[in-house]
Design an enzyme around this catalytic site. Sequence first.
Site, mmCIF file in Angstrom:
data_model
loop_
_atom_site.group_PDB
_atom_site.id
_atom_site.type_symbol
_atom_site.label_atom_id
_atom_site.label_comp_id
_atom_site.label_asym_id
_atom_site.label_seq_id
_atom_site.Cartn_x
_atom_site.Cartn_y
_atom_site.Cartn_z
ATOM 1 N N GLU A 1 0.884 -1.165 0.000
ATOM 2 C CA GLU A 1 0.000 0.000 0.000
ATOM 3 C C GLU A 1 0.915 1.206 0.000
ATOM 4 O O GLU A 1 1.793 1.339 0.846
ATOM 5 C CB GLU A 1 -0.905 -0.019 1.234
ATOM 6 N N CYS B 1 -2.285 8.081 4.686
ATOM 7 C CA CYS B 1 -2.340 7.730 3.258
ATOM 8 C C CYS B 1 -3.680 8.148 2.664
ATOM 9 O O CYS B 1 -3.784 8.419 1.473
ATOM 10 C CB CYS B 1 -2.146 6.224 3.073
#
Length: 537
Positions: free
Chosen positions: A289, A323
């Site tokens: 990720e 994020c």
Amino acid sequence: MGPHSQPMNEPVLSYIRGSAEREALERTLRDMSTTQIEIPAIVAGTEVRSDDTATLTAPHNHDLALAKVHRSSRDTVEQAITAAVEAQRDWADWTFEERATVFLRAADLLAGPWRQTLNAATMLGQSKTVYQAEIDSACELIDFLRFNVAFAKQIIESQPLSSPGVSNQLDYRSLEGFVYAVTPFNFTAIGGNLACAPALMGNSVVWKPAASAALSNYLFLQLLHEAGLPRGVINFVPGEAGAVSSAVVGSPHFAGLHFTGSTAVFDSLWNQISERLPEYASYPRLVGETGGKDFVLAHASADIDSLAVALLRGAFEYQGQKCSAASRAYIPKSIWPQVRERLLDDLSRVKMGDVTDFQNFIGAVIDRKAFNRIRGFIERANESTTAKVIAGGKTDDSRGFFVTPTVLLEENPHSELMQDEIFGPVLTVHVYEDGRWEDILRLVDQTSSYALTGAVFGQDRKALQVAQKALRHAAGNFYINDKPTGAVVGQQPFGGARRSGTNDKAGSYLNLLRWTSPRTIKETSIPPTSFEYPYMK
């Protein structure tokens, strides 16, 4: 909770004045602020110190030294690899129930006596407010530990059909080798999960934490050992990223990468691994990720107050260092004046400072490198002919790495402010003409190479339906009338595609599937004794 129970999400404690949890946390913060510890590498359960050390200080207070971190040498990393390979031989033979018990006990320890230790370490080491620490190093990490057991059970119970005289079975084996967990600074829960998810499935792990999260990550490994995790199953190797990774991907026993970090680093690791494919026992599993340029898109029918609050919380909680943080917003001209007024009014009351002062809404950004990067974006915005700072824009590194929550107005929807990841408390707003809904949907979809999170606000159901279809590939986590942050384990499995990663969805069974190598077993009760088939007679 046993390995066959259905988990519930861990409740978020309030920490209101006078509460037991607040008093316990304040005591722990005082103790941790006055005690500098050493953080060694942990190889096969043994502490390994080196002459190469770095002092870990609080991002919001340069004078607060929390720990001395021992950087791992190549020899130490290679010892960790050997320890992982050796430990897995026994660990992989444990039954699922036996392994699950370790992680469920770890969850109970974290929910109880270890809760404020991990929260305090996350607050001081990573500059999180009490609420941001609680939802991360307590609740989300507890949820990962408990829900992963339920997800793994769901996988193991998935078995093939058997026919008369034939028994079929899927044996969910561990990978053949060790998993390399490379974890970020911004979530203690991600650090713990990237190491624990493969371990639950019978794998051993070499864990390289972000230097700035070394304190909370090191303490969590101590918790795991107290919960009964055998020494050597997870080996902890803080150190310079390139040096550690070079040793790891050079091992023929390397079997998988569990990664959260920048897109550039993930690309580099993928390239290094691909060049060595013939050297490995099997094709490594690569799970990553990476970055995001997460959007909030408002329709003219959006509720003003809920939109403004979502922008503030989505962009500025934990200093925009998520994020999933809202980084670009598209607001129609008809409602922008009202949104701007509410957003700037709320921001005028946001307090920034030392996270041990519970009145502060945000703390400092993580380190000098991040501070300089974010300041660079703001400086270039000030020099731009199309961008304008309408709130914040101030930086101060005299005591800590502080950047005020900054809102930029950008006429050019393709500028770096709208396209590049900033990873700081900076929100860029592009105001568009009403009546261009489908045009703006294409713009949102095509502007960024990332596709992690995104949110759409509006009361017009038809407009929301059009947006949901047009933006289907623009975000792996898509929100309607809610901010694009705050995914909950078991409720919103997390991950994005495009340049945001492999989208293997942490917080679901999908991630755990990557850490098992199934074997099909067929047993026939009465095997045939003649090669001839009936049609031949």
